[in-house]
Enzyme design. Structure first.
Site, PDB file in Angstrom:
ATOM      1  N   CYS A   1      -6.870 -54.317  -8.820  1.00  0.00           N
ATOM      2  CA  CYS A   1      -5.527 -54.642  -8.846  1.00  0.00           C
ATOM      3  C   CYS A   1      -5.013 -55.752  -8.264  1.00  0.00           C
ATOM      4  CB  CYS A   1      -4.756 -53.336  -8.885  1.00  0.00           C
ATOM      5  SG  CYS A   1      -3.024 -53.608  -9.081  1.00  0.00           S
TER       6      CYS A   1
ATOM      7  N   CYS B   1      -6.989 -51.229  -6.023  1.00  0.00           N
ATOM      8  CA  CYS B   1      -6.208 -51.959  -5.026  1.00  0.00           C
ATOM      9  C   CYS B   1      -6.869 -52.897  -4.371  1.00  0.00           C
ATOM     10  CB  CYS B   1      -5.070 -51.041  -4.532  1.00  0.00           C
ATOM     11  SG  CYS B   1      -4.255 -52.367  -3.367  1.00  0.00           S
TER      12      CYS B   1
ATOM     13  N   GLY C   1       0.129 -42.827  -3.962  1.00  0.00           N
ATOM     14  CA  GLY C   1       0.384 -43.725  -5.066  1.00  0.00           C
ATOM     15  C   GLY C   1       1.829 -43.823  -5.282  1.00  0.00           C
TER      16      GLY C   1
ATOM     17  N   ASP D   1      -3.183 -61.456   8.257  1.00  0.00           N
ATOM     18  CA  ASP D   1      -3.979 -61.034   6.843  1.00  0.00           C
ATOM     19  C   ASP D   1      -2.881 -61.277   5.773  1.00  0.00           C
ATOM     20  OD1 ASP D   1      -1.863 -58.636   6.413  1.00  0.00           O
ATOM     21  OD2 ASP D   1      -2.473 -58.593   8.789  1.00  0.00           O
TER      22      ASP D   1
ATOM     23  N   SER E   1      -4.869 -56.600  12.706  1.00  0.00           N
ATOM     24  CA  SER E   1      -5.484 -56.786  11.356  1.00  0.00           C
ATOM     25  C   SER E   1      -5.870 -57.923  11.133  1.00  0.00           C
ATOM     26  CB  SER E   1      -4.246 -56.258  10.547  1.00  0.00           C
ATOM     27  OG  SER E   1      -3.185 -57.313  10.537  1.00  0.00           O
TER      28      SER E   1
ATOM     29  N   CYS F   1       4.752 -54.796  -5.698  1.00  0.00           N
ATOM     30  CA  CYS F   1       3.903 -53.615  -5.807  1.00  0.00           C
ATOM     31  C   CYS F   1       4.634 -52.463  -6.476  1.00  0.00           C
ATOM     32  CB  CYS F   1       3.286 -53.369  -4.828  1.00  0.00           C
ATOM     33  SG  CYS F   1       1.868 -52.088  -5.072  1.00  0.00           S
TER      34      CYS F   1
ATOM     35  N   CYS G   1      -0.100 -58.151  -6.668  1.00  0.00           N
ATOM     36  CA  CYS G   1       0.953 -58.590  -5.707  1.00  0.00           C
ATOM     37  C   CYS G   1       0.704 -60.151  -5.624  1.00  0.00           C
ATOM     38  CB  CYS G   1       0.663 -57.980  -4.530  1.00  0.00           C
ATOM     39  SG  CYS G   1      -0.744 -57.898  -3.752  1.00  0.00           S
TER      40      CYS G   1
ATOM     41  N   CYS H   1       0.870 -43.814   1.849  1.00  0.00           N
ATOM     42  CA  CYS H   1       0.353 -42.108   2.424  1.00  0.00           C
ATOM     43  C   CYS H   1      -1.052 -42.457   2.313  1.00  0.00           C
ATOM     44  CB  CYS H   1       0.835 -41.301   1.605  1.00  0.00           C
ATOM     45  SG  CYS H   1       0.641 -41.364  -0.225  1.00  0.00           S
TER      46      CYS H   1
END
Length: 488
Positions: free
Chosen positions: A453, A251, A118, A361, A298, A397, A456, A16
């Site tokens: 972070c 992140c 989050g 990506d 991307s 994640c 992942c 979001c």
């Protein structure tokens, strides 16, 4: 329904974006513009809540910002100089209007509205305890847990109740809350999810990305610091830091994929970082080829960086149509197979007979990469080399990114060689973890104190994962929404 963008089906999804403003005429109209700029962060639903000094007004709807908030009657129904908004892609809670944010509740202190970017990693445990104590939940969203913690706190002032609530939650959050006393904005102590502050005239603005400030003509002031809580009211703006100091770990995937390339994240241009990742990828994993081709959109900045570093020409070998909706009714298998070309199509005249390097990506399940490689081969590519501008995604994640369970992550089940065979590429390579950090301006990843972070990629989670570690499966099933239960 068929998604006509086959290359977006297999991406990690940011959950979001949030936007809030204090002190502007027609605040809700400004929020609607800001949410347009954040639409890429959540395309399932959108909502806006305003405060006119006497009461709160809310409009929430499924779908995009456009069509829901570009109508005069909707904006007129949201009066006031204070407003906040939210665009959603759900990671917890079913896809239903009751989960669309901002969420609102009447507390003993008055109305309370909250927009959350989050994921609370102990929300199931907290919710179970709250329900046993008598709380009645109206949604399946983890965000509602914060409302109940505020409502049941033994502290007297609303601010103290809010801080007490946040000290009980784990995970990642950037929050914009509205109360009759003022707007409260905060970021989790690790700063996992982004949040920035700007100003336009006398109004303060808070948003997930700087691009939202640009769109509404606001001046960027600074990022909201990890662990910082900002209160904006008629008395002005003040900042407090109620949490113990910890080393931030924002992140890293915001730089790799989530944020728009024209945003500034943690002081760095997202576009420049992605170009630098591409250049690092060319250094680490060169290939003898004729063309460097991005997977749109991307993969474009990284492909430019790869081409510039390698000296191999950059070309648009995949053409994207920007005039096709997300879905259409599929009357049969033949149309389904044809439909994937509505949004992306190979530039056959350019590709035929060439050795190409495809830049994307990430690889999640691998289904997307398989389609892309096959598209290039069907267009006559002599060799197809795949290069990925992030390390292998081997772990799920739990901080607000919609990630498949680990068993469905291709890199968690196969070696890179096996992955290359699976997608039918002549070669496959990922940027290294240290290479990604170099592109971000670091010498390497500090194993003792990681700068971001990156769970992942590394499996190094910066917080407890209580719901993953402690909640029994039966309890999990009782707390999940219909969509989650159907997926188990």
């Amino acid at each position: 329904m068929l998604t006509t963008n086959p290359f977006d089906d297999d991406k990690l999804r940011e959950e979001c974006g949030i936007f809030g403003i204090w002190g502007a005429e027609t605040a809700s109209a400004v929020v609607a513009l800001g949410l347009h700029a954040l639409q890429h962060r959540g395309q399932e639903a959108a909502g806006i809540t305003s405060w006119d000094g006497h009461q709160f007004h809310t409009h929430r709807a499924m779908g995009h910002v456009a069509g829901n908030f570009d109508r005069d009657d909707v904006i007129r129904s949201l009066p006031g100089k204070v407003a906040c908004g939210h665009v959603r892609y759900s990671t917890t809670g079913e896809t239903a209007l009751r989960n669309v944010q901002p969420l609102f509740a009447e507390l003993s202190s008055g109305g309370f509205s909250i927009a959350h970017n989050g994921n609370i990693s102990n929300a199931m445990k907290l919710r179970r305890d709250l329900v046993r104590r008598g709380s009645i939940f109206q949604s399946t969203s983890d965000t509602e847990t914060i409302i109940h913690l505020v409502a049941t706190s033994a502290y007297r002032s609303l601010l103290d109740k809010f801080i007490d609530a946040l000290k009980q939650v784990e995970g990642a959050y950037s929050l914009i809350c509205m109360t009759p006393e003022g707007m409260i904005v905060c970021r989790d102590p690790l700063g996992i999810r982004p949040l920035v502050m700007g100003r336009v005239g006398d109004a303060y603005i808070f948003a997930s990305e700087t691009v939202a400030l640009d769109v509404v003509g606001a001046t960027f002031i600074r990022q909201v610091e990890p662990g910082e809580l900002i209160i904006v009211s008629d008395k002005g703006l003040r900042s407090i830091r109620p949490f113990a100091n910890v080393r931030p770990r924002p992140c890293v995937f915001e730089h790799v994929y989530f944020s728009r390339p024209d945003s500034i994240v943690d002081g760095s241009s997202v576009y420049s970082v992605r170009k630098a990742i591409g250049a690092q990828l060319a250094i680490e994993s060169p290939a003898d080829a004729d063309l460097v081709i991005p997977v749109p959109d991307s993969g474009v900045p990284a492909a430019i960086g790869y081409a510039q570093q390698s000296g191999i020409p950059f070309e648009l070998g995949i053409i994207r149509s920007h005039y096709v909706g997300r879905t259409f009714i599929q009357p049969g298998d033949q149309v389904r197979h044809l439909g994937v070309k509505l949004k992306h199509n190979a530039n056959k005249a350019l590709i035929d007979g060439r050795r190409i390097i495809l830049i994307d990506d990430s690889i999640v399940r691998g289904t997307t990469s398989l389609k892309i490689v096959q598209m290039m081969r069907d267009a006559g590519a002599r060799e197809v080399h795949m290069r990925i501008a992030s390390p292998p995604t081997r772990h799920s994640c739990f901080y607000g990114v919609d990630t498949p369970e680990r068993a469905k992550l291709l890199a968690a089940q196969m070696t890179i060689g096996q992955m290359s065979d699976y997608i039918n590429a002549d070669s496959l390579a990922f940027v290294s973890v240290d290479g990604m950090y170099k592109a971000l301006g670091e010498d390497f990843r500090d194993e003792a104190n990681p700068q971001y972070c990156d769970a992942c990629f590394t499996g190094d989670y910066p917080t407890h994962l209580t719901d993953q570690e402690e909640v029994a499966p039966a309890d999990q099933l009782s707390l999940l929404g219909e969509r989650e239960r159907a997926s188990l």
